[in-house]
Enzyme design. Structure first.
Site, PDB file in Angstrom:
ATOM      1  N   ASP A 108       0.584  -1.348  -0.141  1.00 11.13           N
ATOM      2  CA  ASP A 108       0.303   0.071  -0.096  1.00 11.13           C
ATOM      3  C   ASP A 108       0.812   1.425   0.227  1.00 11.13           C
ATOM      4  O   ASP A 108       1.153   1.292   1.057  1.00 11.13           O
ATOM      5  CB  ASP A 108      -0.935  -0.096   1.534  1.00 11.13           C
ATOM      6  CG  ASP A 108      -2.249   0.989   1.178  1.00 11.13           C
ATOM      7  OD1 ASP A 108      -1.597   1.666   0.442  1.00 11.13           O
ATOM      8  OD2 ASP A 108      -2.912   1.119   2.062  1.00 11.13           O
ATOM      9  N   ASP A 318      -1.287   6.834  -6.461  1.00 12.36           N
ATOM     10  CA  ASP A 318      -2.303   6.099  -5.860  1.00 12.36           C
ATOM     11  C   ASP A 318      -1.872   4.734  -5.881  1.00 12.36           C
ATOM     12  O   ASP A 318      -2.797   4.325  -7.749  1.00 12.36           O
ATOM     13  CB  ASP A 318      -2.931   6.182  -4.770  1.00 12.36           C
ATOM     14  CG  ASP A 318      -3.315   5.242  -3.759  1.00 12.36           C
ATOM     15  OD1 ASP A 318      -2.613   4.988  -2.824  1.00 12.36           O
ATOM     16  OD2 ASP A 318      -3.921   4.648  -4.024  1.00 12.36           O
TER      17      ASP A 318
END
Length: 440
Positions: A108, A318
């Site tokens: 992540d 992201d």
């Protein structure tokens, strides 16, 4: 997509002057490459062969909307923003401890703290792999209460405790600890790095599933694993993401993530743009100046609710978000420009998630003029597949969507596919190189 910022609570406070000297087991560790496994690929324990590629795509969209709804929330002290814990798109297989215990974790770029479930479990969710037992590891250590990392954190019997409460009220609580992490490099050589600070979670609950044991934090904060491995990897990591339609079509091809010397992006056709630090040090902010469709350019304007200086970094890159999000006003102008530029039959999204859809041609795509995203010092030419994808047979939809009530801006992983994307945290820049990621 209303956000309750009170739900974004982080009781673990890590000081900005954190520094950890790492001495690797292997003095020759200069760079290594790992598989970055999409959660819906056949290589993933999440893979459900009964799902069609289009069903997998819709689930990816659902996760994207869920994750984006929690983006932008702030934690206590604004030390770290936390998202939904289970909505990352890529997994890494790692080993923890001595002897090493294998596990899958969510990779992540929107999180800093790396953590895994640990015995003894006061409250643990079920997981397929064995839960890590620190008593069986000779390299495990807890972080003491007088350690600089532990200031303003909770302590118990001279052990630093942490608590993270995520946006959906899932949580992990346990001991702040250090341990040896091992990575199975794609070259066949294992890489071991000791003294990685992580959360050893004894109380974990909420929306976690049994496939993974925790999260590996690749964000920009000081406690993220990329900053902890700073001396080994020289502040560099990169990844190359395979187009999602290949991953979802039961292909065994996989994306890759590189660290250190392996992460250097070189050769022709490279563009680079600065990384900015804004509301949260966790996220990697880029500055988007505008988007061109053919010979028409739309100036990118960030939200009126943004903080001063926001235009020095107005969009988060992201890997854990599938779709690309822009403020509502900019989206409406972009949609209008695309409608004027595309000669194809309009269709409705049968799932009613996406706003701009067309009947596709025989190649399952549509003809779109040249698309360029203009970042500071970098003009990134996007392919049609970076912003349009086939949602059902014969219909393609725009995968740039309005940011909703919180007016977020996120460059998602569909837009990043088939680029080698390098992060240089020493030079504070992100580089893009057009690459066939299936061959990388």
């Amino acid at each position: 997509m209303e956000i309750n910022t009170k739900a974004f609570t982080l009781m673990l406070v890590l000081l900005s002057f954190f520094h950890l000297s790492l001495v690797s087991d292997s003095k020759s560790v200069n760079g290594f490459t790992l598989d970055l496994i999409h959660r819906d690929s056949p290589l993933s324990p999440y893979h459900d062969p009964s799902n069609t590629p289009f069903e997998r795509l819709q689930k990816a969209f659902h996760r994207s909307f869920s994750r984006a709804s929690f983006f932008g929330g702030k934690s206590v002290h604004s030390i770290q923003s936390t998202l939904t814990p289970n909505e990352g798109e890529f997994l890494m297989k790692i080993s923890i401890g001595t002897p090493p215990i294998d596990t899958f974790v969510i990779a992540d770029t929107g999180s800093d703290l790396t953590w895994t479930q640990c015995e003894p479990c006061d409250n643990c969710f079920k997981q397929l792999t064995p839960i890590f037992n620190p008593k069986n590891s000779s390299s495990y250590k807890t972080i003491g209460c007088h350690n600089k990392l532990c200031q303003r954190s909770r302590c118990n019997n001279n052990t630093c405790n942490y608590l993270v409460i995520y946006g959906d009220l899932s949580h992990t609580r346990g001991d702040l600890s250090s341990e040896t992490f091992r990575f199975a490099s794609s070259s066949g050589k294992n890489v071991s790095i000791p003294n990685i600070v992580f959360g050893c979670g004894h109380d974990n609950g909420g929306s976690f599933t049994n496939v993974t044991s925790g999260i590996i934090g690749l964000g920009g904060g000081n406690v993220s694993i990329v900053n902890q491995m700073h001396h080994e990897i020289k502040g560099k990591f990169s990844y190359c993401l395979i187009p999602l339609e290949l991953l979802l079509d039961s292909s065994n091809a996989t994306s890759h993530i590189n660290f250190g010397d392996n992460a250097i992006v070189s050769g022709p056709s490279i563009i680079s743009t600065p990384i900015f630090k804004n509301e949260s040090p966790t996220f990697y902010y880029l500055n988007l100046k505008g988007i061109s469709i053919g010979n028409k350019t739309l100036e990118f304007k960030s939200s009126s609710i943004s903080q001063p200086g926001y235009d020095l970094g107005n969009i988060v890159i992201d890997s854990g978000t599938t779709l690309t999000y822009v403020p509502d006003g900019f989206y409406l102008n972009l949609e209008l420009l695309l409608m004027r530029s595309i000669n194809a039959t309009r269709k409705d999204d049968p799932f009613k998630r996406l706003d701009l859809c067309y009947e596709s041609n025989e190649n399952s795509t549509i003809d779109v003029p040249k698309i360029v995203a203009h970042f500071t010092n970098a003009d990134l030419e996007l392919s049609t597949s970076n912003i349009f994808t086939q949602v059902v047979e014969g219909i393609v939809c725009l995968t740039i969507v309005p940011g909703g009530s919180n007016q977020i801006s996120i460059l998602g992983n569909l837009a990043q596919a088939n680029f080698l994307i390098g992060y240089d945290l020493k030079a504070n820049k992100v580089s893009f190189k057009p690459t066939d990621c299936t061959k990388y």
